[in-house]
Design a protein around this motif. Structure first.
Motif, short mmCIF file in Angstrom:
data_model
loop_
_atom_site.label_atom_id
_atom_site.label_comp_id
_atom_site.label_asym_id
_atom_site.label_seq_id
_atom_site.Cartn_x
_atom_site.Cartn_y
_atom_site.Cartn_z
N GLU A 28 1.21 -2.45 13.71
CA GLU A 28 2.09 -2.35 14.89
C GLU A 28 3.23 -1.35 14.66
N HIS A 29 3.50 -1.05 13.38
CA HIS A 29 4.70 -0.23 13.09
C HIS A 29 4.37 1.04 12.31
N PHE A 30 3.20 1.02 11.64
CA PHE A 30 2.81 2.15 10.77
C PHE A 30 1.41 2.61 11.14
N THR A 31 1.09 3.82 10.70
CA THR A 31 -0.32 4.22 10.66
C THR A 31 -0.83 3.73 9.31
N VAL A 32 -1.72 2.75 9.32
CA VAL A 32 -2.12 2.09 8.07
C VAL A 32 -3.41 2.69 7.52
N ARG A 33 -3.37 3.13 6.24
CA ARG A 33 -4.56 3.72 5.63
C ARG A 33 -4.84 3.11 4.26
N PRO A 34 -5.81 2.16 4.19
CA PRO A 34 -6.26 1.70 2.87
C PRO A 34 -6.90 2.89 2.14
N MET A 35 -6.53 3.09 0.86
CA MET A 35 -6.92 4.32 0.17
C MET A 35 -7.46 4.01 -1.23
N SER A 36 -8.63 4.55 -1.54
CA SER A 36 -9.22 4.36 -2.87
C SER A 36 -9.11 5.65 -3.68
N LEU A 37 -8.88 5.53 -4.99
CA LEU A 37 -8.87 6.72 -5.84
C LEU A 37 -10.30 7.11 -6.20
N GLY A 38 -11.20 6.15 -6.15
CA GLY A 38 -12.58 6.42 -6.56
C GLY A 38 -13.27 5.09 -6.80
N ASP A 39 -14.56 5.18 -7.12
CA ASP A 39 -15.35 3.94 -7.20
C ASP A 39 -15.27 3.30 -8.58
N TYR A 40 -14.09 2.79 -8.87
CA TYR A 40 -13.86 2.01 -10.09
C TYR A 40 -12.69 1.08 -9.76
N VAL A 41 -12.56 0.01 -10.49
CA VAL A 41 -11.55 -1.01 -10.14
C VAL A 41 -10.37 -0.97 -11.12
N LEU A 42 -9.18 -0.74 -10.56
CA LEU A 42 -7.95 -0.80 -11.36
C LEU A 42 -7.38 -2.22 -11.26
N ASN A 43 -6.29 -2.50 -11.94
CA ASN A 43 -5.70 -3.84 -11.88
C ASN A 43 -4.66 -3.96 -10.77
N GLY A 44 -4.32 -2.81 -10.18
CA GLY A 44 -3.30 -2.82 -9.13
C GLY A 44 -3.14 -1.43 -8.57
N GLY A 45 -2.24 -1.27 -7.61
CA GLY A 45 -2.09 -0.02 -6.89
C GLY A 45 -1.21 1.02 -7.55
N GLU A 46 -0.44 0.64 -8.60
CA GLU A 46 0.58 1.55 -9.13
C GLU A 46 0.01 2.86 -9.67
N VAL A 47 -1.07 2.77 -10.45
CA VAL A 47 -1.66 3.99 -11.03
C VAL A 47 -2.16 4.90 -9.91
N ALA A 48 -2.73 4.28 -8.88
CA ALA A 48 -3.22 5.06 -7.72
C ALA A 48 -2.06 5.76 -7.03
N VAL A 49 -0.91 5.07 -6.90
CA VAL A 49 0.25 5.67 -6.23
C VAL A 49 0.79 6.84 -7.06
N LEU A 50 0.83 6.67 -8.39
CA LEU A 50 1.31 7.78 -9.23
C LEU A 50 0.45 9.02 -8.99
N ALA A 51 -0.86 8.81 -8.96
CA ALA A 51 -1.79 9.94 -8.76
C ALA A 51 -1.60 10.56 -7.37
N MET A 52 -1.51 9.72 -6.37
CA MET A 52 -1.41 10.25 -4.99
C MET A 52 -0.08 10.95 -4.77
N VAL A 53 1.03 10.36 -5.26
CA VAL A 53 2.34 10.98 -5.05
C VAL A 53 2.39 12.34 -5.76
N GLU A 54 1.74 12.42 -6.93
CA GLU A 54 1.72 13.72 -7.64
C GLU A 54 0.89 14.73 -6.85
#
Ligand SMILES: Nc1cc(-c2ccc3ccn(Cc4ccc(CN5CCCC5)cc4)c3c2)n[nH]1
Length: 245
Positions: A130-156
């Motif tokens: 209702e407030h954001f454009t929401v986009r679930p995002m995967s780094l690739g087809d492997y499972v991490l323990n959480g979103g932080e590593v993915a955010v570091l990669a995406m922000v870079e």
């Protein structure tokens, strides 16, 4: 560009204080705000998780702390018509590519929700719609323990495309995936190293031949390592290969 990141491990995002992204923050090119999700809990134990409905292993992140946290990323008077984009790292998201990075580098305001445990209560993403454009995002087809590593990669990947962040924009032009091909090999001094020379053409000073060599190397590497990308190539890319003589 404003970037908000919410996580129960905010110290994971300390890497964003370093190097290029860190400098861009100091220069005011990127306004990165990392917040601890637990600041938005109300109980004594600062609880962010609970057992999953329907059973199953692990825990699920409670919805209310997330709604309280994300609401703080909604400026009282949002700058202009654009809604912030909420990126939710997830194994079940669209795959983040260089194309996604270019697209998001043009956004004014990105918000990242770092999940942990088995993920975030799905109703948070519904509410956020209702407030954001929401986009679930995967780094690739492997499972991490959480979103932080993915955010570091995406922000870079996104941050380096924001004008002014990378000193020499030239270096953004000829990089892997920008033209759908893998990048060519690079060499530096000494020209002979442990009995290994560099490709002679690179010492020729003939820029047309060097461009041709590099293009050929891009095509060779891509067909060897990533045949899937060859199939997706824009036909004009191959023509360019011929023209780079
Ligand atoms: N590209 C990429 C992104 C991630 C990623 C991103 C965010 C989170 C938050 C928690 N996890 C761990 C994690 C563990 C197990 C499941 C699978 N369960 C099966 C049934 C319910 C869930 C899901 C999630 C993340 C993983 N991993 N890989």
């Amino acid at each position: 560009m404003r970037i908000d990141v919410f996580s129960i491990f905010p110290e994971y995002l300390a890497a964003l204080d370093l190097s290029l992204i860190g400098k861009a923050r100091q220069d005011g090119l990127l306004d990165v705000r990392v917040k601890d999700l637990r600041e938005f809990t109300t109980d004594r134990h600062r609880t962010v998780d609970d057992t999953p409905y329907g059973g199953g292993a692990g825990m699920v992140m409670k919805p209310e702390p997330w709604a309280q946290a994300l609401a703080t990323a909604l400026d009282p008077a949002p700058e202009g018509p654009a809604r912030p984009t909420l990126i939710v790292p997830s194994p079940a998201g669209e795959v983040f590519t260089q194309k996604t990075a270019y697209e998001l580098a043009g956004a004014g305001h990105l918000v990242f929700a770092c999940g942990r445990y088995e993920g975030i209560d799905e109703r948070v993403l519904e509410w956020a719609g209702e407030h954001f454009t929401v986009r679930p995002m995967s780094l690739g087809d492997y499972v991490l323990n959480g979103g932080e590593v993915a955010v570091l990669a995406m922000v870079e990947a996104i941050g380096r495309l924001v004008p002014g962040v990378v000193g020499n924009p030239e270096s953004l032009v000829e990089e892997s995936h920008s033209d759908g091909l893998l990048e060519y090999p690079v060499y530096t001094k000494p020209s002979q190293w442990r009995e290994r020379p560099i490709p002679e053409v690179l010492l020729s000073g003939n820029h047309a031949k060097i461009a041709r060599f590099r293009r050929d190397e891009q095509l060779r590497r891509t067909s060897e390592r990533r045949p899937d990308l060859i199939a997706k190539l824009d036909p004009s890319t191959l023509d360019k290969a011929d023209k780079a003589t």
